[in-house]
Design a protein around this motif. Structure first.
Motif, PDB file in Angstrom:
ATOM      1  N   HIS A  27       0.856  -1.183   0.000  1.00  0.00           N
ATOM      2  CA  HIS A  27       0.000   0.000   0.000  1.00  0.00           C
ATOM      3  C   HIS A  27       0.895   1.237   0.000  1.00  0.00           C
ATOM      4  CE1 HIS A  27      -4.195  -1.412   0.508  1.00  0.00           C
ATOM      5  NE2 HIS A  27      -3.560  -2.536   0.808  1.00  0.00           N
ATOM      6  N   ASP A 105       6.045  -3.273   7.335  1.00  0.00           N
ATOM      7  CA  ASP A 105       4.931  -2.389   7.654  1.00  0.00           C
ATOM      8  C   ASP A 105       5.334  -1.290   8.638  1.00  0.00           C
ATOM      9  OD1 ASP A 105       5.221  -3.929   9.905  1.00  0.00           O
ATOM     10  OD2 ASP A 105       3.161  -4.704   9.929  1.00  0.00           O
ATOM     11  N   VAL A 228       1.866   0.032  10.243  1.00  0.00           N
ATOM     12  CA  VAL A 228       0.641   0.144   9.452  1.00  0.00           C
ATOM     13  C   VAL A 228      -0.037  -1.217   9.398  1.00  0.00           C
ATOM     14  CG1 VAL A 228      -0.330   0.654   7.193  1.00  0.00           C
ATOM     15  CG2 VAL A 228       1.584   2.019   8.051  1.00  0.00           C
ATOM     16  N   ARG A 231      -6.270   0.645   7.389  1.00  0.00           N
ATOM     17  CA  ARG A 231      -6.360   1.827   6.525  1.00  0.00           C
ATOM     18  C   ARG A 231      -6.219   3.106   7.348  1.00  0.00           C
ATOM     19  NH1 ARG A 231      -7.427   0.174   0.890  1.00  0.00           N
ATOM     20  NH2 ARG A 231      -8.288  -1.908   1.076  1.00  0.00           N
ATOM     21  N   LEU A 234      -2.604   3.610   7.998  1.00  0.00           N
ATOM     22  CA  LEU A 234      -1.968   4.040   6.749  1.00  0.00           C
ATOM     23  C   LEU A 234      -2.164   5.535   6.538  1.00  0.00           C
ATOM     24  CD1 LEU A 234      -0.530   3.184   4.073  1.00  0.00           C
ATOM     25  CD2 LEU A 234      -2.832   2.940   3.093  1.00  0.00           C
TER      26      LEU A 234
END
Length: 451
Positions: A27, A105, A228, A231, A234
């Protein structure tokens, strides 16, 4: 003597909280997958090897990192962080250097922090491992680091911690630096007798202590090691990245009228005395030279903007757009794979695609380069000093010679020679009284229909 460096990046988690078909570590933050942010920071250390431990969705991760020369190994079962690192043993071989253990992440760890970890690993007291710690506003369920000074007394996962240990605010980010000669020997001793039944990487700290070798902790800001997993997280990491990038842009000499409304990409390059108005979005691949002005509500990606050029408001520059010095695109103008020469202008409601526009040319409102026939793209060449009248369509491939003029409302399908005037439109006729008679006939019909 400086020792070689390797990095093991853990990216095997399923990332179920993201609720996405895209692997969690892919992402994007600022237009680049979060894993590639981390790999780029590692690359600045010139590592001999970088290994990514994959699991679920490994095909996506492998496709993203293999062009960078990064190795991948697979963790088929999710048995904890210690187990994940162990999967890299064969790939890293008998590496005689220092190993950084990172997380895909946790993307914003800087090269400088990694270098600090490695430097501490070679301190005078020669710690067995170096742990990166942080103090979050809410320690929550993070593992705790109990330390005296920077020497670690104990590390404990939250699930296994006592109330007194949970009161400690220094938390374990999970990031570590370990000598290659030590890492896998220590991992081989790690057991899974804990609340989760997993093989915890941090256990190597206490195993080294049992052998009489202490470990050290260095601290960093919580934002740098923000993870992360959803969402929402993020978006929070993106917001933090953007905040720091805006500060840097202004410190380097750009003016942001409303900084919180400007969104940069990871590679946006901005010169001095650039003015950026509110609500501007930069995608990857944008370079802005000194003195340019970006008006509000413009969307720019893959574009090069020359010195003192002017963009917008409400303009869109797509990949391959190049604006020369003091050129201008105005409101509701779109450019794609087009070079706009020095001093050239397209001020209103225009599409320039697959085109070359010469210096000083003026592109009138509503002009379109018709570059696509449904199968192939074609180029339009517009020479220096050309004047294109409003609402003209230039059907590519076509060349308008230097100094030529195209009359408003023309559809140009053939080349126009230099300094010529091209007119391609139907002849205007005026038929006296026709409009009045039309209204009378239609009004009578409408009246009849109501009876």
């Amino acid at each position: 003597m400086t020792r070689p460096v390797a990095a093991i990046i853990l990216a095997a988690g399923k990332g179920t909280r993201m609720k996405s078909d895209l692997h969690k570590v892919l992402h994007p933050i600022a237009g680049r997958p979060m894993l590639l942010h981390l790999i780029d920071s590692v690359a600045a250390l010139k590592p001999e090897r970088t290994i990514v431990v994959t699991g679920a969705g490994r095909e996506q991760v492998e496709a993203a990192v293999s062009p960078l020369g990064v190795l991948t190994v697979v963790q088929t079962e999710q048995l904890g962080t210690g187990h994940a690192v162990h999967q890299a043993e064969e790939a890293i071989g008998g590496f005689a250097g220092d190993i950084l253990i990172l997380y895909g992440d946790v993307p914003l760890v800087t090269t400088a922090t990694m270098a600090r970890m490695l430097e501490r690993l070679h301190g005078a007291d020669e710690p067995a491992t170096v742990v990166l710690g942080f103090r979050p506003a809410d320690p929550g369920a993070y593992g705790r680091v109990i330390a005296k000074g920077d020497r670690i007394v104990k590390m404990v996962e939250y699930k296994d911690a006592t109330p007194e240990e949970r009161a400690e605010t220094l938390c374990n980010s999970g990031l570590m630096a370990v000598r290659g000669e030590d890492l896998f020997a220590l991992l081989a001793l790690v057991g899974n007798e804990n609340a989760a039944g997993e093989f915890y990487l941090p256990d190597i700290v206490m195993l080294a202590a049992e052998d009489g070798r202490s470990s050290a902790v260095i601290e960093t800001d919580a934002a740098e090691v923000a993870g992360v997993n959803s969402r929402g997280e993020l978006a929070a990491v993106e917001a933090d990245w953007q905040h720091h990038r805006r500060i840097r842009a202004m410190a380097e000499g750009a003016t942001l009228i409303a900084p919180e409304t400007v969104w940069f990409a990871f590679d946006t390059q901005i010169g001095r005395d650039v003015m950026i108005e509110p609500n501007v979005f930069f995608g990857p691949g944008v370079s802005i030279a000194d003195g340019a002005v970006i008006h509000g509500f413009s969307h720019i990606e893959g574009a090069t903007i020359g010195a003192k050029a002017e963009v917008g408001p409400f303009a869109r520059l797509r990949p391959g757009a190049v604006m020369g010095e003091k050129s201008k695109v105005g409101n509701f103008v779109e450019m794609k794979k087009t070079v706009l020469g020095a001093g050239a202008k397209a001020n209103h409601l225009t599409y320039l695609g697959d085109a070359e526009v010469g210096a000083g040319a003026n592109i009138g409102a509503g002009t379109i380069t018709c570059n696509y026939d449904g199968y192939f793209k074609y180029r339009t060449i517009i020479g220096d000093g050309v004047f294109i009248g409003s609402n003209s369509a230039l059907v590519a491939p076509v060349t308008i010679g230097a100094g030529a003029m195209v009359a408003a409302g023309s559809v140009i399908t053939a080349d126009v020679e230099a300094d010529a005037l091209a007119i391609a439109r139907g002849k205007q006729e005026a038929r006296p009284g026709r409009a009045k008679r039309f209204r009378e006939v239609m009004a009578a019909k409408k009246a009849a229909a109501k009876k």
